[in-house]
Design a protein around this motif. Structure first.
Motif, short mmCIF file in Angstrom:
data_model
loop_
_atom_site.label_atom_id
_atom_site.label_comp_id
_atom_site.label_asym_id
_atom_site.label_seq_id
_atom_site.Cartn_x
_atom_site.Cartn_y
_atom_site.Cartn_z
N SER A 1 0.83 -1.20 0.00
CA SER A 1 0.00 0.00 0.00
C SER A 1 0.87 1.26 0.00
CB SER A 1 -0.92 0.01 1.23
OG SER A 1 -1.61 1.22 1.34
N THR A 2 0.48 2.23 -0.82
CA THR A 2 1.21 3.50 -0.87
C THR A 2 0.78 4.44 0.26
OG1 THR A 2 -0.44 4.36 -2.42
CG2 THR A 2 1.55 3.37 -3.35
N SER A 3 -0.35 4.16 0.89
CA SER A 3 -0.85 5.04 1.96
C SER A 3 -0.31 4.66 3.33
CB SER A 3 -2.39 5.01 1.98
OG SER A 3 -2.87 3.70 2.14
N HIS A 4 0.36 3.49 3.43
CA HIS A 4 0.95 3.07 4.70
C HIS A 4 2.40 2.68 4.46
CE1 HIS A 4 -3.42 2.28 5.36
NE2 HIS A 4 -3.15 2.82 6.52
N SER A 5 3.22 2.89 5.48
CA SER A 5 4.63 2.52 5.36
C SER A 5 4.78 1.01 5.53
CB SER A 5 5.46 3.25 6.42
OG SER A 5 5.17 2.75 7.72
N LEU A 6 5.94 0.53 5.10
CA LEU A 6 6.25 -0.90 5.25
C LEU A 6 6.29 -1.29 6.72
CD1 LEU A 6 7.08 -3.55 3.86
CD2 LEU A 6 9.46 -2.77 3.98
N TYR A 7 6.74 -0.37 7.58
CA TYR A 7 6.80 -0.66 9.02
C TYR A 7 5.42 -0.90 9.61
CZ TYR A 7 11.64 0.89 8.66
OH TYR A 7 12.96 1.01 8.31
N TRP A 8 4.41 -0.22 9.06
CA TRP A 8 3.03 -0.42 9.53
C TRP A 8 2.58 -1.85 9.26
CZ3 TRP A 8 -0.82 0.96 12.46
CH2 TRP A 8 -2.13 0.62 12.12
N SER A 9 2.87 -2.36 8.06
CA SER A 9 2.50 -3.73 7.71
C SER A 9 3.25 -4.74 8.57
CB SER A 9 2.77 -4.00 6.23
OG SER A 9 1.95 -3.21 5.41
N ILE A 10 4.55 -4.51 8.74
CA ILE A 10 5.36 -5.41 9.57
C ILE A 10 4.86 -5.40 11.01
CG2 ILE A 10 7.66 -5.81 10.51
CD1 ILE A 10 8.80 -4.74 7.87
N GLY A 11 4.47 -4.21 11.49
CA GLY A 11 3.93 -4.10 12.85
C GLY A 11 2.64 -4.87 13.02
N LEU A 12 1.76 -4.80 12.00
CA LEU A 12 0.50 -5.54 12.05
C LEU A 12 0.76 -7.05 12.08
CD1 LEU A 12 -1.76 -3.55 9.55
CD2 LEU A 12 -2.11 -3.78 12.02
N ILE A 13 1.66 -7.51 11.23
CA ILE A 13 1.97 -8.93 11.18
C ILE A 13 2.56 -9.39 12.51
CG2 ILE A 13 3.44 -10.68 10.10
CD1 ILE A 13 3.14 -9.10 7.47
N CYS A 14 3.47 -8.59 13.07
CA CYS A 14 4.07 -8.94 14.37
C CYS A 14 3.00 -8.99 15.47
CB CYS A 14 5.15 -7.94 14.74
SG CYS A 14 6.63 -8.07 13.73
N ALA A 15 2.07 -8.02 15.45
CA ALA A 15 0.98 -8.01 16.43
C ALA A 15 0.13 -9.27 16.29
CB ALA A 15 0.12 -6.77 16.25
N GLY A 16 -0.12 -9.70 15.04
CA GLY A 16 -0.89 -10.92 14.81
C GLY A 16 -0.17 -12.15 15.33
N VAL A 17 1.14 -12.22 15.11
CA VAL A 17 1.91 -13.37 15.59
C VAL A 17 1.93 -13.41 17.12
CG1 VAL A 17 4.22 -14.39 15.67
CG2 VAL A 17 3.33 -13.51 13.51
N VAL A 18 2.15 -12.26 17.73
CA VAL A 18 2.16 -12.18 19.20
C VAL A 18 0.81 -12.59 19.78
CG1 VAL A 18 2.33 -10.62 21.18
CG2 VAL A 18 4.00 -10.46 19.32
N ALA A 19 -0.27 -12.13 19.14
CA ALA A 19 -1.62 -12.49 19.60
C ALA A 19 -1.85 -14.00 19.46
CB ALA A 19 -2.67 -11.72 18.81
N CYS A 20 -1.33 -14.60 18.39
CA CYS A 20 -1.46 -16.06 18.22
C CYS A 20 -0.77 -16.81 19.35
CB CYS A 20 -0.85 -16.48 16.88
SG CYS A 20 -1.84 -16.10 15.42
N ILE A 21 0.46 -16.39 19.65
CA ILE A 21 1.22 -17.06 20.72
C ILE A 21 0.54 -16.86 22.07
CG2 ILE A 21 3.42 -17.05 21.94
CD1 ILE A 21 4.73 -16.19 19.29
N THR A 22 0.06 -15.64 22.32
CA THR A 22 -0.61 -15.35 23.58
C THR A 22 -1.89 -16.18 23.72
OG1 THR A 22 0.22 -13.07 23.46
CG2 THR A 22 -1.53 -13.51 25.05
N TYR A 23 -2.63 -16.32 22.60
CA TYR A 23 -3.84 -17.13 22.68
C TYR A 23 -3.52 -18.60 22.93
CZ TYR A 23 -8.30 -19.26 22.02
OH TYR A 23 -9.42 -19.99 22.26
N ALA A 24 -2.42 -19.08 22.35
CA ALA A 24 -2.02 -20.47 22.58
C ALA A 24 -1.80 -20.72 24.06
CB ALA A 24 -0.77 -20.79 21.77
N LEU A 25 -1.14 -19.79 24.73
CA LEU A 25 -0.93 -19.90 26.18
C LEU A 25 -2.26 -19.80 26.93
CD1 LEU A 25 2.26 -17.64 26.49
CD2 LEU A 25 2.16 -20.15 26.59
N HIS A 26 -3.10 -18.86 26.47
CA HIS A 26 -4.40 -18.65 27.10
C HIS A 26 -5.27 -19.91 26.99
CE1 HIS A 26 -8.16 -16.58 28.14
NE2 HIS A 26 -8.69 -17.14 27.06
N SER A 27 -5.27 -20.54 25.81
CA SER A 27 -6.11 -21.72 25.61
C SER A 27 -5.63 -22.91 26.42
CB SER A 27 -6.13 -22.10 24.12
OG SER A 27 -4.85 -22.53 23.69
#
Length: 463
Positions: free
Chosen positions: A226-252
Motif C-alpha cells: 500500500s502507498t498510503s501506509h509505510s512498510l513498518y506499519w504492515s510489519i507491525g501488524l503482522i508482528c501483532a498478529g503473531v504475538v496475539a497467536c502465541i498469547t492465545y495459545a498460552l491462554h487456551s
C-alpha cells in the motif's frame, strides 16, 4: 420403499424452518462470490486501482471469521430466533449501505457489517435446525439446505457480471434486500427461540486475542504494497498478529473457559488437518478472486463472459461429490491428500500458461478440472480433520475449523492481491499478464509445499 428410522423424510412442519435457514445460506454464499466479477467495475466507479480492490473481499471474509466464535454463545444466551433475526437485519441493512456507497472506505465499513451478519446466519441457523428437527430427519434437512449453498456460488459470478453490464455494481448488493425482507417475515413463524438453561461466561479475552491475530495477519499482508501506509506499519501488524497467536495459545492452555482449548491439538490428526487446511486453502480460496480479475484486467474479458467462465469450476466441484468417498476408501486419506495437494498446486500454477487467446473449450476444461480437484481437496481435509475428535470436542473443533477456513480465505486473497501488485511493479504495467502468471505460480508452489504437512499423516490412518 419406506425410509429407515435413521434417515426419514423431512416432515412438513419443519420445511419452513429449512427454507428460512436456506435463505440465509444462499445470501451468504451468493455474497461471497458475486463481488469477484464486479471488482473492476467497482474500481472504475470508485476511482481506485482494481489491483488494490482485494480489500473488498478481505473485509467481508475477515469479519465473518472473527465473529464465528461468537455465534454459538450468542444463540445459546439470547435465543436462536433473536440472533438469527438480528443477523438478517444486520446483513440486509449492510447490503443497503454497500449499495449506496460512494467511496472505498464507506464500502469497506458496510462490508465489515455485512460480514458480521453473515457470520451469524449459517452457524445459528444450523444450530436451530439441530435443536428443533428430530435427529432422524436432520440429514434430509441438511441435504435440502446444502442445495441453497450450492446455488449461491453457482450463479454468483455470472449474476454479478450480468448486473454490472446491464445496471451498475450497486445492484450486486441491493438484490439481497428482497431476500432479507422475506427472511425477516419467516423468522418469527418458522424458528422457535431455543436457548440453553445454563450458558458459561464468554471468553472475551480469548475472543479479543483471536480478532487481533486474524486482523493483524490479514491486514498486514494486504497493506504490504500500500502507498498510503509505510512498510513498518504492515510489519507491525503482522508482528501483532503473531504475538496475539502465541498469547492465545498460552491462554487456551491455561484458561478453563477458553473458546478453543489446547487439548484438541493433542489429537495429531486434528492438528495436522487444521494446519493443512490453512495452508492448502491459501491458493484454492484465492482463485475465485484472482481468476476473474485476471480475465478482465489482463485479458480484457467482459464481466458477464467472465462470470460464465466461472461456472465450470462449480460444476467440477459438483461432479466430484459422488467420487470423493470411493476414492478415499480405495486409497486412504494420506495418499489422496498427498497426491491431490500436488495436483491442485500444479493446476493453480498451470493457469500461468493461459492467455487471452486460449481456446474457450480448453479454458472451460481447465476450470472444470480445477473445480474437481479443489472440491476433493477441501472435502478430504475437512473429513480427516474432524473424524477422530471426541464428542465433547466436536462442536468446538468444528467451529475452530470453520474459523481457520475463513481466515485462510482472507489471507489467501490478501496475499494474492499483494503478489499481483509486487509483480506488476516489477514487470511494469504493460506486462500485467506476467504479474498474474507469476502470482499463480507462487500460489501453486505454496500448495505443493503443503504436501509436506500431509506427509506426516500416519500411514495406518483409518478411513
Amino acid at each position: 420403499m419406506n425410509a429407515t428410522p435413521s434417515h426419514q423424510a423431512l416432515q412438513p412442519e419443519f420445511r419452513l424452518l429449512v427454507l428460512l435457514v436456506s435463505i440465509g445460506f444462499f445470501m451468504q454464499g451468493l455474497d461471497t462470490t458475486i463481488v469477484n466479477t464486479a471488482i473492476p467495475s467497482m474500481a472504475v466507479h470508485l476511482n481506485e486501482d482494481p489491483l488494490n480492490m482485494h480489500s473488498v473481499v478481505v473485509a467481508y471474509v475477515l469479519s465473518v471469521a472473527a465473529c464465528i466464535p461468537l455465534s454459538g454463545w450468542l444463540a445459546d444466551r439470547f435465543g436462536a430466533r433473536n440472533i438469527y433475526f438480528s443477523a438478517i437485519i444486520i446483513f440486509t441493512l449492510a447490503s443497503l449501505g454497500c449499495g449506496q456507497s460512494d467511496s472505498l472506505n464507506e464500502l469497506l465499513f458496510y462490508r465489515v457489517l455485512q460480514g458480521i451478519g453473515g457470520a451469524l446466519l449459517l452457524p445459528v441457523g444450523r444450530l436451530a435446525m439441530l435443536k428443533v428437527i428430530p435427529r432422524a430427519q436432520f440429514l434430509s434437512a441438511m441435504s435440502l439446505m446444502s442445495l441453497a449453498g450450492l446455488i449461491g456460488p453457482l450463479i454468483g459470478p455470472t449474476l454479478g457480471g450480468w448486473l454490472v453490464e446491464v445496471t451498475t455494481w450497486h445492484w450486486i448488493f441491493l438484490i439481497n434486500i428482497p431476500m432479507g425482507v422475506l427472511g425477516c417475515l419467516i423468522t418469527f413463524k418458522a424458528m422457535p427461540n431455543v436457548t440453553e438453561p445454563t450458558v458459561p461466561r464468554f471468553d472475551f479475552w480469548g475472543f479479543f486475542l483471536l480478532v487481533i491475530a486474524m486482523t493483524g495477519l490479514s491486514l498486514g499482508i494486504e497493506n504490504f504494497t500500500s502507498t498510503s501506509h509505510s512498510l513498518y506499519w504492515s510489519i507491525g501488524l503482522i508482528c501483532a498478529g503473531v504475538v496475539a497467536c502465541i498469547t492465545y495459545a498460552l491462554h487456551s492452555h491455561n484458561h478453563q473457559n477458553a473458546l478453543f482449548r489446547s487439548k484438541m491439538f493433542r489429537n495429531k490428526i486434528y492438528a495436522l488437518g487444521v494446519l493443512g487446511n490453512f495452508f492448502a486453502r491459501l491458493g484454492g480460496n484465492a482463485m475465485p478472486f484472482l481468476i476473474p480479475l485476471m480475465l478482465q484486467v489482463a485479458f480484457g474479458f467482459k464481466p458477464f463472459v467472465t462470470g460464465l467462465l466461472m461456472i465450470p469450476i462449480v460444476l467440477g466441484a459438483l461432479a466430484s461429490k459422488p467420487l470423493i468417498r470411493p476414492i478415499i476408501q480405495r486409497f486412504g486419506y494420506r495418499n489422496v491428500l498427498l497426491v491431490n495437494t500436488l495436483l491442485v498446486g500444479a493446476c493453480i500454477a498451470s493457469f500461468a500458461l493461459s492467455s487471452a487467446d486460449t481456446p474457450i473449450w480448453l479454458r472451460t476444461l481447465h476450470f472444470f478440472i480445477f473445480g474437481m480437484l479443489n472440491s476433493l481437496q477441501f472435502v478430504s481435509m475437512n473429513t480427516l480433520t474432524l473424524k477422530d475428535l471426541p464428542q465433547q470436542d466436536a462442536s468446538s473443533g468444528n467451529s475452530f475449523l470453520s474459523m481457520i477456513m475463513m481466515v485462510s480465505m482472507s489471507i489467501g486473497v490478501a496475499l494474492a492481491g499483494t503478489l499481483v501488485n509486487v509483480f506488476s511493479a516489477y514487470f511494469d504495467a504493460i506486462h500485467l499478464t506476467s504479474a498474474f502468471h507469476a502470482t499463480l505460480i507462487c500460489l501453486g508452489c505454496i500448495n505443493i509445499i503443503t504436501a509436506l504437512i500431509f506427509w506426516q499423516i500416519p500411514k495406518d490412518t483409518a478411513v
